[in-house]
Design a protein around this motif. Structure first.
Motif, mmCIF file in Angstrom:
data_model
loop_
_atom_site.group_PDB
_atom_site.id
_atom_site.type_symbol
_atom_site.label_atom_id
_atom_site.label_comp_id
_atom_site.label_asym_id
_atom_site.label_seq_id
_atom_site.Cartn_x
_atom_site.Cartn_y
_atom_site.Cartn_z
ATOM 1 N N LEU A 58 44.809 42.520 35.044
ATOM 2 C CA LEU A 58 44.106 42.777 33.786
ATOM 3 C C LEU A 58 44.991 42.405 32.603
ATOM 4 O O LEU A 58 46.217 42.510 32.664
ATOM 5 C CB LEU A 58 43.736 44.258 33.662
ATOM 6 C CG LEU A 58 42.661 44.791 34.608
ATOM 7 C CD1 LEU A 58 42.555 46.309 34.468
ATOM 8 C CD2 LEU A 58 41.305 44.147 34.332
ATOM 9 N N TRP B 285 45.707 43.443 28.570
ATOM 10 C CA TRP B 285 45.517 44.695 27.847
ATOM 11 C C TRP B 285 46.259 44.642 26.526
ATOM 12 O O TRP B 285 47.469 44.388 26.490
ATOM 13 C CB TRP B 285 46.021 45.869 28.679
ATOM 14 C CG TRP B 285 45.301 47.144 28.401
ATOM 15 C CD1 TRP B 285 45.759 48.217 27.695
ATOM 16 C CD2 TRP B 285 43.964 47.482 28.816
ATOM 17 N NE1 TRP B 285 44.802 49.205 27.654
ATOM 18 C CE2 TRP B 285 43.685 48.779 28.343
ATOM 19 C CE3 TRP B 285 42.985 46.811 29.561
ATOM 20 C CZ2 TRP B 285 42.472 49.424 28.566
ATOM 21 C CZ3 TRP B 285 41.787 47.449 29.778
ATOM 22 C CH2 TRP B 285 41.530 48.733 29.300
ATOM 23 N N SER C 120 46.916 48.135 31.691
ATOM 24 C CA SER C 120 47.075 47.068 32.686
ATOM 25 C C SER C 120 48.121 47.400 33.745
ATOM 26 O O SER C 120 48.350 46.611 34.661
ATOM 27 C CB SER C 120 47.466 45.754 32.004
ATOM 28 O OG SER C 120 48.746 45.878 31.392
ATOM 29 N N ASN D 198 37.223 41.203 30.653
ATOM 30 C CA ASN D 198 38.628 41.356 30.292
ATOM 31 C C ASN D 198 39.364 40.022 30.263
ATOM 32 O O ASN D 198 40.199 39.765 29.379
ATOM 33 C CB ASN D 198 39.303 42.312 31.285
ATOM 34 C CG ASN D 198 40.801 42.399 31.090
ATOM 35 O OD1 ASN D 198 41.562 41.687 31.731
ATOM 36 N ND2 ASN D 198 41.220 43.280 30.200
ATOM 37 N N GLY E 220 42.449 40.428 25.355
ATOM 38 C CA GLY E 220 42.493 41.523 26.316
ATOM 39 C C GLY E 220 42.214 42.883 25.720
ATOM 40 O O GLY E 220 42.661 43.910 26.243
ATOM 41 N N TYR F 60 40.144 46.211 24.755
ATOM 42 C CA TYR F 60 39.019 47.034 25.194
ATOM 43 C C TYR F 60 38.553 47.833 23.992
ATOM 44 O O TYR F 60 39.272 48.698 23.487
ATOM 45 C CB TYR F 60 39.410 47.977 26.336
ATOM 46 C CG TYR F 60 38.216 48.747 26.859
ATOM 47 C CD1 TYR F 60 37.420 48.202 27.856
ATOM 48 C CD2 TYR F 60 37.861 49.973 26.328
ATOM 49 C CE1 TYR F 60 36.302 48.882 28.319
ATOM 50 C CE2 TYR F 60 36.744 50.661 26.778
ATOM 51 C CZ TYR F 60 35.969 50.102 27.774
ATOM 52 O OH TYR F 60 34.856 50.768 28.229
#
Length: 216
Positions: A12, A14, A43, A116, A122, A124
């Motif tokens: 991921l 982040w 992440s 993602n 990245g 959220y």
């Protein structure tokens, strides 16, 4: 795997990840710690760097923890499903518009990982209704099957919990290694770096402080 192994790359992206300073952070880790604990998982860059045998990875973001669980249990299926999705701006917004509650856990995890990888930086971030609303950025890549399998194997030794940091910290014991990287505390507005539908506020920062040893 142990800390002498080659560090794994998180699957991921982040915002706020400390990947650039991992060489410094990993100096604090020793393989003889009983367990690695991370209350604000993101992440999990440090987790994948030091590769502990036992871990507790927790976060208030239920979608994030669900994604980790599905990748741990079904890495090959996740990879196949990601490759089957079209890549591009129109596809991104069509997938972003899906309602997660109408999908099963596996499909939600694939959607989470896809968004993602192709969203801006990245990040959220959600709207007031809890809907993911980060714009398309392009240039992203799907994690390789090797990367997902390696991450899956390491995650087999981790307990995954969608819960408040207070509950996670209350469960720690002597011999645990606790890595804390909390979000920015925001009072009056939502910032572009969001990690959950609820913003992290000053009262949360004060509550976090009460969990820390006095000599920390």
């Amino acid at each position: 795997m142990d800390a002498a192994s080659k560090p794994l790359i998180p699957f991921l992206r982040w915002a706020g990840s400390k990947r650039k300073i991992l060489p410094k952070l990993r100096e604090f880790w020793r393989p003889d710690y009983r367990r690695y604990v991370e209350p604000f998982t993101g992440s999990s860059a440090l987790f994948f760097c030091v590769t502990p045998e036992r871990a507790l990875l927790a976060d208030l973001n239920e979608s994030l923890i669900e994604t980790y669980t599905v990748v741990r249990d079904r890495p090959d299926d996740v990879h196949r499903a990601l490759l089957a999705l079209p890549v591009g701006k129109r596809a991104y917004y069509r997938i972003r518009a899906q309602v997660p509650s109408r999908l099963g856990p596996f499909s939600r995890a694939v959607r989470f990982l896809y968004l993602n990888r192709f969203c801006f930086n990245g990040i959220y971030r959600t709207n007031a209704s809890g809907g993911f609303n980060v714009p398309f950025a392009g240039g992203g890549v799907i994690p390789s099957i090797t990367q997902l399998r390696q991450c899956s194997r390491l995650l087999e030794g981790a307990t995954l919990k969608a819960q408040d940091f207070g509950k996670t910290l209350s469960s720690t014991r002597d011999g645990d290694f606790v890595y804390l990287d909390p979000p920015y505390a925001v009072e009056s507005r939502r910032v572009f770096r969001e990690y959950d539908a609820k913003r992290f506020q000053r009262k949360d920062l004060e509550r976090l402080g009460r969990h820390l040893p006095r000599n920390a």
